[in-house]
Design a protein around this motif. Structure first.
Motif, PDB file in Angstrom:
ATOM      1  N   GLU A   1      -6.870  -6.366   0.120  1.00 25.36           N
ATOM      2  CA  GLU A   1      -6.322  -6.700  -1.196  1.00 25.36           C
ATOM      3  C   GLU A   1      -4.831  -7.021  -1.099  1.00 25.36           C
TER       4      GLU A   1
ATOM      5  N   VAL B   1      -4.232   3.933   4.087  1.00 27.25           N
ATOM      6  CA  VAL B   1      -4.587   2.580   3.672  1.00 27.25           C
ATOM      7  C   VAL B   1      -5.942   2.206   4.257  1.00 27.25           C
TER       8      VAL B   1
ATOM      9  N   ASP C   1     -10.208  -1.976   2.788  1.00 25.40           N
ATOM     10  CA  ASP C   1     -10.298  -2.729   1.526  1.00 25.40           C
ATOM     11  C   ASP C   1      -8.920  -2.895   0.891  1.00 25.40           C
ATOM     12  N   VAL C   2      -8.120  -1.810   0.909  1.00 23.33           N
ATOM     13  CA  VAL C   2      -6.775  -1.882   0.332  1.00 23.33           C
ATOM     14  C   VAL C   2      -5.917  -2.856   1.126  1.00 23.33           C
TER      15      VAL C   2
ATOM     16  N   ASN D   1       2.611   0.550  -5.837  1.00 22.62           N
ATOM     17  CA  ASN D   1       1.452   0.516  -4.934  1.00 22.62           C
ATOM     18  C   ASN D   1       0.338  -0.343  -5.512  1.00 22.62           C
ATOM     19  N   PHE D   2       0.403  -0.605  -6.807  1.00 26.31           N
ATOM     20  CA  PHE D   2      -0.691  -1.284  -7.510  1.00 26.31           C
ATOM     21  C   PHE D   2      -0.118  -2.428  -8.342  1.00 26.31           C
TER      22      PHE D   2
ATOM     23  N   PRO E   1       0.819  -1.208   0.000  1.00 29.56           N
ATOM     24  CA  PRO E   1       0.000   0.000   0.000  1.00 29.56           C
ATOM     25  C   PRO E   1       0.856   1.262   0.000  1.00 29.56           C
TER      26      PRO E   1
END
Length: 427
Positions: A416, A409, A412-413, A304-305, A203
């Motif tokens: 994930e 953060v 939900d993040v 981050n993704f 994150p």
């Protein structure tokens, strides 16, 4: 009457010096100073030779450093020892150094050297409480300009040790990266191939950049951060500038190359019409195998993704490890709070309460709350004391700031991220 004499070392005497150097080493003693240093000193410092006819039978080289003189090479041919040559050379060196204001003449000798009689007879004392320490300079002089042009730098050696908490992550990075990279010979004996490229994911604000810099600090390698946004402004285009940057990095013996938010240039390919970034992704995918060919390098990409990355980007053969960096644990939060709280406010402060209250906070969140509490306390002190600042933030100030901080953060993040650890991480 002696059949040798002392004079200044001449350029034609270098063969004799080299012969003495090899004889010195052949006796199982390694000189303290490197041959390149000794030769450099013969040109610019003080150097004398003992000659018998045309033969060089002894050499002493010394340099001045403020009021201290250092003998960097001292040798007498084995067949000419115990004839007073060593004492005579040392006296000649001292005489030549005296006009430079030298108040002390010192010499470092290896533990194995047994022929030290000339030193004691010449008045030198064995300072047994002294020890000789040495470290290699981690970057060559000719690399410095290139490093500056690349926007890189050498980081302080204590960055790694200053990362508080996060012991699980530090242990993984220490064992998987630092150990084989710092000691490749040891790694080779165990059949371990040192890593060349890794991905850090997690994150936002969890310290991926801090860890990248910490690894460079731990290895004592130059740190070069590649900013895609800056490269995009080049007339050569992002792909062309990226290629040229990696080519220039080839000129460094060692380097940690860091690309943050790599998802900007390694997006999933596909779609009609193709994205303009697909060419950049293709270029990066071609650059990584070439980068991996040369030892002494480490590419660290952070994102981050991670789900946004092209699947080919993460495959085996390009990246050795895909390592998760999550939110700070309790020990790390304590270290972060201690770093942002002033010494005056820290006295008697209940840090455990702050650690508990900031579960789920990123390092950036904690920094924001700490600075906000300090600012509130400063404004209150000025208002209540007529311009005379006194006191500092209290526990209530910090807890109030924590309660007003919107965490980076979300739940939900975080969920994930835990899923990504199970499905994508590679340790």
């Amino acid at each position: 009457m002696t059949n040798w004499r002392i004079r200044d070392l001449q350029s034609t005497d270098l063969d004799g010096l080299l012969r003495l150097w090899e004889e010195y080493r052949a006796n199982g003693t390694e000189p303290v100073y490197a041959l390149s240093e000794v030769l450099a000193s013969t040109r610019k410092d003080v150097a004398v030779a003992a000659v018998a006819g045309d033969e060089v039978v002894g050499v002493t080289v010394a340099r001045a450093a403020h009021d201290q003189g250092w003998v960097v090479f001292f040798a007498v041919a084995e067949a000419w020892q115990r004839q007073g040559i060593g004492r005579a050379m040392l006296a000649a060196v001292e005489q030549r150094l005296a006009p430079l204001g030298i108040q002390r003449l010192s010499i470092l000798v290896p533990d194995e050297q047994t022929q030290v009689g000339a030193l004691t007879k010449a008045g030198f004392a064995d300072k047994r409480h002294l020890r000789f320490f040495e470290r290699d300079v981690p970057i060559r002089q000719e690399e410095i300009m290139l490093l500056r042009e690349l926007g890189g730098r050498m980081l302080n050696r204590d960055r790694w040790h200053n990362i508080g908490g996060m012991q699980r992550e530090k242990q993984v990075l220490e064992q998987r990266l630092v150990l084989p990279l710092a000691d490749p010979d040891l790694a080779e004996r165990f059949g371990v191939v040192p890593p060349r490229a890794i991905v850090l994911f997690g994150p936002p604000g969890t310290g991926k950049t801090t860890f990248a810099k910490g690894i460079a600090s731990r290895l004592e390698w130059p740190f070069i951060e590649v900013f895609p946004s800056r490269l995009a402004a080049s007339p050569k285009g992002l792909a062309g500038e990226l290629r040229e940057t990696f080519e220039r990095i080839e000129g460094l013996d060692h380097a940690v190359v860091f690309i943050d938010e790599v998802e900007e240039i390694a997006v999933k390919r596909g779609g009609e019409p193709p994205s303009p970034m697909q060419g950049v992704t293709n270029e990066l995918l071609k650059l990584i195998p070439t980068f991996r060919e040369k030892p002494g390098r480490l590419l660290i990409c952070a994102t981050n993704f991670i789900r946004a990355l092209d699947p080919a980007f993460l495959r085996h053969g390009r990246f050795d490890y895909v390592i998760p960096i999550g939110l700070p644990d309790a020990d790390a939060r304590l270290a972060i709070w201690q770093g942002f709280v002033s010494p005056q406010a820290a006295e008697g402060l209940d840090f455990e309460a702050l650690v508990t209250a900031t579960d789920g906070f990123s390092p950036a969140d904690i920094e924001f709350a700490a600075r906000k509490a300090s600012q509130v306390a400063l404004e209150r002190a000025v208002a209540e004391n007529g311009g005379t600042v006194a006191g500092g933030p209290t526990l209530d100030d910090f807890l109030t700031a924590v309660g007003a901080t919107r965490t980076t953060v979300s739940a939900d993040v975080a969920a994930e991220f835990e899923e990504d650890i199970d499905t994508i991480a590679r340790l």
